[in-house]
Write an enzyme that holds these catalytic residues in place. Structure first.
Site, mmCIF file in Angstrom:
data_model
loop_
_atom_site.group_PDB
_atom_site.id
_atom_site.type_symbol
_atom_site.label_atom_id
_atom_site.label_comp_id
_atom_site.label_asym_id
_atom_site.label_seq_id
_atom_site.Cartn_x
_atom_site.Cartn_y
_atom_site.Cartn_z
ATOM 1 N N LYS A 196 -1.766 2.342 -4.729
ATOM 2 C CA LYS A 196 -2.088 1.988 -6.106
ATOM 3 C C LYS A 196 -3.124 0.875 -6.279
ATOM 4 O O LYS A 196 -3.611 0.665 -7.392
ATOM 5 C CB LYS A 196 -0.807 1.576 -6.841
ATOM 6 N N PRO A 209 0.789 -1.241 0.000
ATOM 7 C CA PRO A 209 0.000 0.000 0.000
ATOM 8 C C PRO A 209 0.817 1.285 0.000
ATOM 9 O O PRO A 209 0.231 2.364 -0.077
ATOM 10 C CB PRO A 209 -0.824 -0.119 1.291
#
Length: 414
Positions: free
Chosen positions: A308, A304
């Protein structure tokens, strides 16, 4: 829109054009886009509706993702309640450096939780009379090499057979669709990281206007937000740690240490959600087998750090919608054939970016992976050098801004 046969056997038979397994952002958005193009679809979701709405997930939308959502009628509440962000802060060695996306490339990102995107999609489907089927079970996909693949499932004690022209697997990393592809026809790539993120949600106003990514001697920390009254914060921790070991007092103390700089105060508040999530990268290649297509987390996972995952799901839905629209409009299979290589090109570029951000901002303890403990301090100082180079170069920061705000989401219709 599903259509029941006149016969009603023990197994109820349904037909549609596109059967979508998984009611997350990829599946719900694809169904919405298909409906706007006059193509029927049915979305099947294992979880119940309330769980799907309430599950807290990622919350940063790229510039191109926001443009797409606006274009397809999903931007009203986003524009009203979302938070536009013009950059991020990179913090290291006791200093905080702002990377202004707006000044560097004239773009921005939006903080708007994935569950909020799902709510908007649900509302749109409800208004159109095309809500997903929730709380389904015993899902299995068959005949994917035929012209009429089938999805079997159970809902409310009734067995169903759903046939369509195509099946889309957007059912996540642990779904049933990816395993349907024979092992000899796919290759998977995985990288597990020796740390996880302890994430919290707290009833407290954000302590910063822009997100803070901090590399500290004790590990990574991040300050994000969900609204003007709710803050989202993260700590790098052992992925096998027990959340019970982390009292609220310990969490705030560690966040104060890793995020603190002179003259700045981290606001504390009531923590109403906390959990530890292991981190890994994953790609399954190809994203198509016969009449089965994979989208979102069923095909790829990114750490994370680069924000995306949600944006890749949106891009998959946009690409697959275009390919299916071409097929239904004029019978062209070019888009269908191009879907997997086209999506995977984007996926691997984002895998690189997410890995780069992750390696730059986390402490890597090689001793935990059989390496030499003395390398840890060396690697940390290399990271500090990397961050100093990045924040002292306009060209380097512009590259970060370009990828963070989103690679071009070009489609033939747009």
């Amino acid at each position: 829109m599903e259509r029941e046969d006149d016969r009603v056997p023990t197994t109820t038979k349904l037909t549609t054009q596109v059967a979508i397994v998984g009611g997350g952002p990829a599946g719900q958005l694809l169904s919405h886009l298909l409906r706007l193009s006059g193509i029927d679809s049915v979305v099947l979701e294992l979880r119940d509706r309330d769980y799907t709405i309430q599950r807290v997930r990622a919350g940063v939308l790229e510039h191109g993702a926001v443009e797409l959502l606006r274009e397809v009628g999903l931007g009203e509440r986003l524009d009203r309640e979302g938070q536009e962000h013009h950059g991020i802060n990179l913090q290291f060695d006791g200093e905080r450096h702002n990377v202004s996306f707006h000044d560097l490339i004239g773009r921005s990102v939006w903080v708007y939780g994935q569950q909020e995107v799902i709510k908007d999609l649900m509302q749109a489907h409800d208004a159109a009379g095309t809500p997903a089927r929730y709380s389904v079970s015993d899902v299995r996909v068959e005949d994917i090499l035929s012209d009429t693949p089938v999805v079997y499932f159970t809902q409310d004690g009734q067995d169903y057979e759903l046939r369509g022209d195509f099946v889309v697997g957007s059912d996540g990393a642990h779904g049933v669709c990816r395993p349907t592809i024979p092992a000899e026809h796919k290759k998977t790539y995985r990288r597990d990281y020796p740390f996880g993120w302890l994430g919290i949600l707290a009833h407290v106003r954000p302590s910063t206007e822009e997100l803070i990514y901090s590399l500290h001697e004790r590990g990574f920390a991040m300050h994000s937000m969900r609204s003007e009254k709710v803050s989202r914060l993260y700590l790098q921790v052992d992925p096998h740690d027990d959340i019970a070991n982390w009292s609220d007092e310990r969490i705030w103390s560690e966040l104060d240490t890793r995020l603190g700089i002179p003259g700045w105060t981290l606001h504390h508040g009531e923590i109403f959600d906390k959990s530890i999530t292991p981190m890994h990268s994953f790609v399954s290649d190809p994203m198509r087998y016969g009449r089965l297509f994979l989208a979102g987390d069923s095909a790829h996972i990114v750490p994370p750090t680069g924000a995306k995952g949600l944006n890749l799901a949106i891009a998959d839905a946009a690409y697959l919608h275009e390919a299916l629209t071409d097929w239904y409009r004029d019978g062209s299979e070019t888009g269908l054939d191009e879907y997997s290589p086209r999506s995977l090109r984007r996926v691997w570029q984002i895998q690189h970016f997410s890995s780069w951000m992750t390696r730059m901002l986390h402490r890597f303890d090689e001793s935990a992976e059989g390496g030499h403990p003395e390398n840890v301090d060396y690697d940390y100082h290399v990271q500090l050098g990397q961050l100093r180079l990045l924040t002292s170069s306009e060209r380097a920061m512009s590259h970060l801004a370009e990828v963070y705000t989103g690679l071009p989401m070009l489609t033939r219709q747009r």
